[in-house]
Design a protein around this motif. Structure first.
Motif, mmCIF file in Angstrom:
data_model
loop_
_atom_site.group_PDB
_atom_site.id
_atom_site.type_symbol
_atom_site.label_atom_id
_atom_site.label_comp_id
_atom_site.label_asym_id
_atom_site.label_seq_id
_atom_site.Cartn_x
_atom_site.Cartn_y
_atom_site.Cartn_z
ATOM 1 N N GLU A 68 0.838 -1.204 0.000
ATOM 2 C CA GLU A 68 0.000 0.000 0.000
ATOM 3 C C GLU A 68 0.871 1.252 0.000
ATOM 4 O OE1 GLU A 68 -3.842 2.160 0.602
ATOM 5 O OE2 GLU A 68 -2.986 0.516 -0.561
ATOM 6 N N ARG A 69 2.000 1.214 0.694
ATOM 7 C CA ARG A 69 2.912 2.363 0.716
ATOM 8 C C ARG A 69 3.461 2.641 -0.681
ATOM 9 N NH1 ARG A 69 8.313 3.833 1.349
ATOM 10 N NH2 ARG A 69 8.684 5.543 2.853
ATOM 11 N N VAL A 70 3.869 1.588 -1.368
ATOM 12 C CA VAL A 70 4.374 1.735 -2.740
ATOM 13 C C VAL A 70 3.302 2.345 -3.635
ATOM 14 C CG1 VAL A 70 5.056 0.446 -4.810
ATOM 15 C CG2 VAL A 70 6.116 -0.082 -2.612
ATOM 16 N N MET A 71 2.062 1.889 -3.468
ATOM 17 C CA MET A 71 0.970 2.387 -4.302
ATOM 18 C C MET A 71 0.694 3.868 -4.044
ATOM 19 S SD MET A 71 0.130 -0.136 -6.146
ATOM 20 C CE MET A 71 -1.460 0.308 -6.779
ATOM 21 N N ILE A 72 0.776 4.291 -2.795
ATOM 22 C CA ILE A 72 0.541 5.700 -2.471
ATOM 23 C C ILE A 72 1.613 6.580 -3.107
ATOM 24 C CG2 ILE A 72 0.493 7.396 -0.601
ATOM 25 C CD1 ILE A 72 -0.720 5.189 1.204
ATOM 26 N N ILE A 73 2.882 6.194 -2.930
ATOM 27 C CA ILE A 73 3.986 6.979 -3.487
ATOM 28 C C ILE A 73 3.912 7.009 -5.017
ATOM 29 C CG2 ILE A 73 6.499 7.070 -3.763
ATOM 30 C CD1 ILE A 73 6.713 5.975 -0.893
ATOM 31 N N VAL B 262 12.410 12.412 -4.075
ATOM 32 C CA VAL B 262 12.068 13.597 -3.284
ATOM 33 C C VAL B 262 11.133 13.198 -2.147
ATOM 34 C CG1 VAL B 262 10.818 15.794 -3.305
ATOM 35 C CG2 VAL B 262 12.425 15.254 -5.147
ATOM 36 N N ILE B 263 10.136 12.384 -2.440
ATOM 37 C CA ILE B 263 9.189 11.944 -1.407
ATOM 38 C C ILE B 263 9.927 11.192 -0.298
ATOM 39 C CG2 ILE B 263 7.250 10.399 -0.935
ATOM 40 C CD1 ILE B 263 6.230 11.061 -3.774
ATOM 41 N N GLU B 264 10.789 10.268 -0.671
ATOM 42 C CA GLU B 264 11.528 9.481 0.329
ATOM 43 C C GLU B 264 12.465 10.382 1.141
ATOM 44 O OE1 GLU B 264 10.859 6.640 1.225
ATOM 45 O OE2 GLU B 264 10.175 5.378 -0.443
ATOM 46 N N TYR C 169 0.493 19.523 3.012
ATOM 47 C CA TYR C 169 1.172 20.733 3.487
ATOM 48 C C TYR C 169 1.012 20.838 4.999
ATOM 49 C CZ TYR C 169 1.810 22.603 -1.248
ATOM 50 O OH TYR C 169 2.203 22.797 -2.551
ATOM 51 N N LYS C 170 -0.142 20.416 5.482
ATOM 52 C CA LYS C 170 -0.456 20.582 6.900
ATOM 53 C C LYS C 170 -0.227 19.308 7.714
ATOM 54 C CE LYS C 170 -1.870 24.861 6.707
ATOM 55 N NZ LYS C 170 -1.166 25.940 7.441
ATOM 56 N N ILE C 171 -0.290 18.166 7.043
ATOM 57 C CA ILE C 171 -0.186 16.890 7.764
ATOM 58 C C ILE C 171 1.056 16.153 7.276
ATOM 59 C CG2 ILE C 171 -1.325 14.702 8.257
ATOM 60 C CD1 ILE C 171 -3.991 16.099 7.601
ATOM 61 N N ALA C 172 1.925 15.798 8.202
ATOM 62 C CA ALA C 172 3.174 15.113 7.841
ATOM 63 C C ALA C 172 2.892 13.676 7.409
ATOM 64 C CB ALA C 172 4.129 15.133 9.024
ATOM 65 N N GLY C 173 3.817 13.132 6.655
ATOM 66 C CA GLY C 173 3.709 11.735 6.233
ATOM 67 C C GLY C 173 2.911 11.573 4.955
ATOM 68 N N LEU C 174 2.636 10.339 4.610
ATOM 69 C CA LEU C 174 1.897 10.022 3.391
ATOM 70 C C LEU C 174 0.395 10.193 3.610
ATOM 71 C CD1 LEU C 174 3.778 6.744 2.326
ATOM 72 C CD2 LEU C 174 3.930 8.981 1.195
ATOM 73 N N ALA D 201 9.126 3.109 -10.285
ATOM 74 C CA ALA D 201 9.878 4.232 -9.722
ATOM 75 C C ALA D 201 9.741 4.283 -8.205
ATOM 76 C CB ALA D 201 9.385 5.542 -10.337
ATOM 77 N N ALA D 202 8.572 3.913 -7.696
ATOM 78 C CA ALA D 202 8.383 3.865 -6.238
ATOM 79 C C ALA D 202 9.201 2.738 -5.619
ATOM 80 C CB ALA D 202 6.903 3.683 -5.919
ATOM 81 N N LEU D 203 9.352 1.660 -6.362
ATOM 82 C CA LEU D 203 10.166 0.542 -5.869
ATOM 83 C C LEU D 203 11.652 0.894 -5.868
ATOM 84 C CD1 LEU D 203 8.462 -2.492 -7.678
ATOM 85 C CD2 LEU D 203 8.506 -2.073 -5.204
ATOM 86 N N LYS D 204 12.090 1.635 -6.894
ATOM 87 C CA LYS D 204 13.510 1.969 -7.030
ATOM 88 C C LYS D 204 13.672 3.453 -7.362
ATOM 89 C CE LYS D 204 14.852 -2.658 -8.587
ATOM 90 N NZ LYS D 204 15.470 -3.461 -9.687
#
Length: 394
Positions: free
Chosen positions: A259-264, A284-286, A327-332, A347-350
């Protein structure tokens, strides 16, 4: 010295003859009168032998060449006769009546040609497949309106035009769940309420546990023959099953990591429009997550407000009640924000290696995007965007 000795003997040695008359017929030839004559005879026999061998080789070569070219000529005649006897049959067109013809996802030219022949659309399968091969044509899935007794070229022109396909739902990378369902309702004939009931029930019996009851991101891009499916549930299940199979194929880890990979991946898909940038965006996200920074993505804010990123307002950016306001809430954000394609998932995987913390699309027409490590660099890129907007009336 040896030649002189041989000449001496040749000139002075006498050979004893057993008769003075001519040799009778059938008797062996007379021996040479001298050693010189004997050497001459040997040379003549040697030369005759070489000449005979050369003549034989030449004759054999001529015979072989004749056979080769003769056989080639026979092959040409046979092939020309074969082509003349097996001319590809085709209707002149334009045909008559109306035939509803469906091309299924994954069908090849031969299978489609056989179906057209059985439906009496074309006169021979060869007429159709030869054109597909010669033109390297792309045949689209869908239901097409054709005629009986069409020329193969006329049938091909319709089957290679995606705009003429009906009844098939196309899910595109980056599309949101709401857009996919709207298209499914139009094409399938099932009511919007049928789909809404399944979504509100959190996809029970359809979604995997890691989806946490949300279909967003879990619909595999591709083409689906929704008219052939029996219910809204069948349609959604087909898309989810294909998504799970694709994630397994790409080697995406299971459970919460999936699910994390899918969100990113969904954020990268929404933020830029070029596959070359996906792995930089995911980096950049990571990097931001690793440093505890907020992601600050317009795409997530837009999703939470059901608008496009270009329509995000200052009020929306300041709204802390939106769970997708990164912008207001940290994390994914809590779920993916679209259905990402293969490139974004990979790209999310690598993610690409780099220290970037910022990126900005500086040309909204071309999608050119620049990445920065420091806030100062990023400010320059934002200024470049603002200049482009001013010059282009945006």
């Amino acid at each position: 010295m040896s030649d002189s000795i041989h000449d001496f003997f040749d000139e002075n040695t006498q050979w004893v003859e057993h008769g003075t008359g001519a040799a009778p017929a059938g008797e062996p030839p007379q021996p040479p009168k001298s050693r010189r004559e004997m050497r001459k005879r040997r040379r003549r026999r040697h030369n005759r032998a070489i000449g005979t061998i050369i003549a034989v080789v030449v004759v054999i070569a001529l015979v072989a060449c004749g056979l080769y070219f003769g056989i080639e000529k026979l092959h040409e005649i046979r092939d020309s006769n074969s082509q003349a006897n097996t001319a590809i049959e085709d209707y002149p067109g334009p045909g008559y009546g109306e035939v509803s013809f469906t091309v299924e996802e994954g069908q090849g030219a031969v299978e489609i040609a056989d179906g057209l022949l059985k439906a009496e659309v074309i006169k021979s399968a060869e007429a159709f497949t030869s054109l597909v091969s010669a033109n390297d044509s792309k045949l689209y899935p869908g239901t097409f309106t054709l005629k009986k007794h069409m020329a193969a070229s006329q049938a091909l022109s319709i089957l290679t035009d995606a705009s003429k396909a009906a009844g098939f739902l196309e899910v595109r990378p980056g599309e949101r769940l709401s857009a996919v369902i709207a298209d499914a309702v139009t094409l399938s004939g099932f009511a919007q309420s049928d789909f809404d009931a399944i979504v509100n029930a959190k996809g029970e019996g359809i979604l995997p546990a890691e989806a946490n009851g949300s279909f967003e991101g879990w619909l595999e891009p591709g083409t689906y023959n929704v008219k052939s499916m029996g219910s809204a549930s069948d349609i959604l299940k087909a898309m989810v099953d294909k998504r799970i199979a694709k994630l397994d194929e790409l080697g995406v880890p299971s459970g919460t990591d999936r699910e994390r990979v899918m969100i990113i991946a969904s954020i990268a898909e929404a933020e830029v429009n070029k596959a070359d940038y996906y792995a930089k965006v995911t980096r950049v996200i990571e990097n931001r997550l690793a440093q505890g920074m907020s992601l600050g993505m317009d795409s997530t804010v837009a999703y939470g407000n059901n608008v496009q990123p270009a329509d995000v307002t200052t009020t929306m950016l300041e709204d802390g009640s939106n769970p997708y306001n990164t912008y207001k809430i940290a994390g994914l954000p809590p779920t993916p924000i679209s259905n990402p394609g293969d490139n974004a998932i990979q790209a999310a995987l690598k993610p690409e290696s780099g220290d970037w913390l910022y990126f900005c699309t500086v040309n909204l027409d071309t999608g050119e995007t620049k990445f920065a490590v420091t806030a100062e660099e990023h400010d320059k890129n934002v200024a470049e965007l603002r200049q482009w907007q001013a010059e282009n009336g945006q």
